[in-house]
Design an enzyme around this catalytic site. Structure first.
Site, PDB file in Angstrom:
ATOM      1  N   ASP A 167       2.388  -1.379   0.737  1.00 13.12           N
ATOM      2  CA  ASP A 167       1.421  -2.107   0.940  1.00 13.12           C
ATOM      3  C   ASP A 167       2.410  -3.766   0.891  1.00 13.12           C
ATOM      4  O   ASP A 167       3.159  -3.931   0.839  1.00 13.12           O
ATOM      5  CB  ASP A 167       0.166  -2.198   0.268  1.00 13.12           C
ATOM      6  CG  ASP A 167      -1.238  -2.079   1.242  1.00 13.12           C
ATOM      7  OD1 ASP A 167      -1.055  -3.154   1.695  1.00 13.12           O
ATOM      8  OD2 ASP A 167      -1.942  -2.094   0.091  1.00 13.12           O
ATOM      9  N   ASP A 228      -7.818  -2.452   7.339  1.00  9.52           N
ATOM     10  CA  ASP A 228      -8.171  -1.068   7.479  1.00  9.52           C
ATOM     11  C   ASP A 228      -9.287  -0.338   8.143  1.00  9.52           C
ATOM     12  O   ASP A 228     -10.131  -0.919   8.101  1.00  9.52           O
ATOM     13  CB  ASP A 228      -8.278  -1.002   5.369  1.00  9.52           C
ATOM     14  CG  ASP A 228      -7.801  -1.041   5.218  1.00  9.52           C
ATOM     15  OD1 ASP A 228      -6.426  -1.500   4.855  1.00  9.52           O
ATOM     16  OD2 ASP A 228      -7.876  -0.721   3.507  1.00  9.52           O
TER      17      ASP A 228
END
Ligand code: NAG
Ligand code: NAG
Length: 416
Positions: A167, A228
């Site tokens: 990430d 997302d």
């Protein structure tokens, strides 16, 4: 009545030539992995950062949850259909590194450690994915990998990890173009093939930097480059819109060894209707996207399960060309997407209806106007029902209806 004519043919031809070039891992990460888009399960959207195993023991991020998902993947038909990676997202870590500065899982929620969990998942014939962050902390605030890249790569390899989602929180995205290749190199040096899932371009997007997908494809197997996904159709439409807008650029970099990752599949979730779920599934297959479902495999509606196991959709997603579909047409919220598949000359076609008003759009179109231009003709199958629609020549009419917030998907195999 919508009469559809395809207007992007030169584009379509260009990109069929391009795929001939990418077919054998053109400039991709050379670790032998992701020759077709990876398939599996990922904890994030459904289970998030739930660390409360005291009052919510069945839904918290723990070894028990991961073991149960592995069991269901192995015994309920998902593994046989190609779902392979069981992936833990954020919030598995202890709040500090150990005395040797190594990462360690939360001792209460993962009491037997990650090596144990990897062995368990492997014993089910599956692979284990894990999560870390290139920055100083993960998005959930746990220890990040910045300054420890090599040590963390070695730790993951020793545990038997098969996939790393890396990430981009708490980092300066200007550094991504150095940090992600460095991590890719350290993973390679462990000698263990570990599929590398990067949020490199997503970090750049968040900091308004442009992304260069050449190096991304060279160092990553899959890469997130948009926000997302949520359990919500508007959000899925937004992602499809983003891929449509950047279609010509993205299609150059999708192929065996490296794929764009529009994020998790919400099939089996709660916020979308069955029709919206099948539209997501169809579009992800058209993108040659990783199919990482985020759902509760212990409790999944039968129709969602059948969708996840639909062999026609999976074969479009897993097609060996690994092409990204082209958006060739859009009118009043109805989009037409076409993807070349094998054997050469064959196509997958999707009408994606983003319009939420009324009973949907009636379609009446000559097959040649939506991509089936070859005079040899095509054998056409409707994907959701598996219905054989027979043989189509370019002048054969396709008549159907695509309902609101739904998709209509066909596979057209070239006749010889
Ligand atoms: C490491 O990279 C080399 C050269 O690109 C490749 O041949 C090898 O298979 C890679 N090994 C792993 C474990 O990814
Ligand atoms: C990026 O651009 C958006 C929209 O222009 C703006 O709201 C945001 O603050 C910018 N972010 C950064 C990190 O510059």
């Amino acid at each position: 009545m919508t009469n559809v004519r395809l207007s992007g043919f030169s584009m379509l031809l260009n990109w069929i030539l391009l795929f001939a070039a990418l077919f054998a891992c053109g400039l991709c990460l050379d670790n032998g992995l992701a020759r077709t888009p990876p398939m599996g399960w990922l904890s994030w959207i459904r289970f998030g950062c739930n660390i409360d195993c005291v009052s919510d023991p069945d839904f918290c991020i723990s070894e028990k949850l991961i073991m149960q998902m592995a069991d269901h993947m192995a015994k309920d038909g998902y593994k046989d259909a190609g779902y392979e990676y069981v992936c833990i997202d954020d919030c598995w870590l202890a709040t500090e590194r150990d005395k040797n500065r190594r990462l360690q899982p939360d001792p209460k929620r993962f009491p037997r450690g990650m090596k144990f969990l990897a062995d368990y998942v492997h014993s089910r014939g599956l692979k284990l994915g894990i999560y870390e962050d290139f920055g100083t902390k993960t998005c959930g605030g746990y220890p990040g990998s910045e300054f420890y890249l090599q040590l963390d790569a070695q730790t993951f390899a020793e545990w038997g990890i098969d996939l790393l989602k890396f990430d981009t929180c708490h980092s300066d995205a200007h550094d991504n173009k150095y940090g992600y290749p460095a991590m890719s190199m350290y993973l390679n040096q462990t000698g263990r093939p570990i599929l590398f899932s990067c949020e490199w371009p997503y970090g750049e997007l968040q900091q308004n930097l442009s992304s260069d997908y050449g190096p991304v494809r060279q160092y990553c197997n899959i890469w997130r480059n948009d926000w997302d996904v949520m359990d919500d159709f508007k959000n899925v439409m937004g992602i499809v819109g983003f891929y449509g807008k950047n279609n010509e650029l993205f299609m150059k970099y999708s192929g065996p060894g490296g794929f764009f990752d529009p994020d998790q599949l919400i099939v089996g979730g709660i916020g979308m209707s069955h029709y919206q779920q099948r539209a997501q599934m169809a579009m992800w297959a058209m993108f040659s996207a990783p199919l990482l479902m985020s759902n509760d495999l212990r409790d999944i509606p039968e129709e969602a399960k059948q969708l996840l196991l639909n062999k026609y959709i999976l074969s479009v997603d897993q097609d060996p060309l690994g092409a990204m579909a082209t958006k060739v047409w859009e009118f009043k919220g109805l989009q037409l997407w076409v993807k070349p598949i094998m054997p050469k000359g064959s196509l997958a076609i999707v009408f994606f209806n983003t319009n939420a008003f009324g009973s949907g759009s009636a379609i009446s179109s000559a097959a040649g106007d939506i991509g089936m231009t070859d005079s040899r003709g095509y054998q056409v199958t409707e994907v959701f029902t598996g219905k054989d629609l027979g043989t189509f020549k370019p002048d054969t009419k396709l008549k159907t209806r695509v309902f609101t917030t739904d998709a209509y998907m066909i596979v057209c195999k070239i006749l010889s």
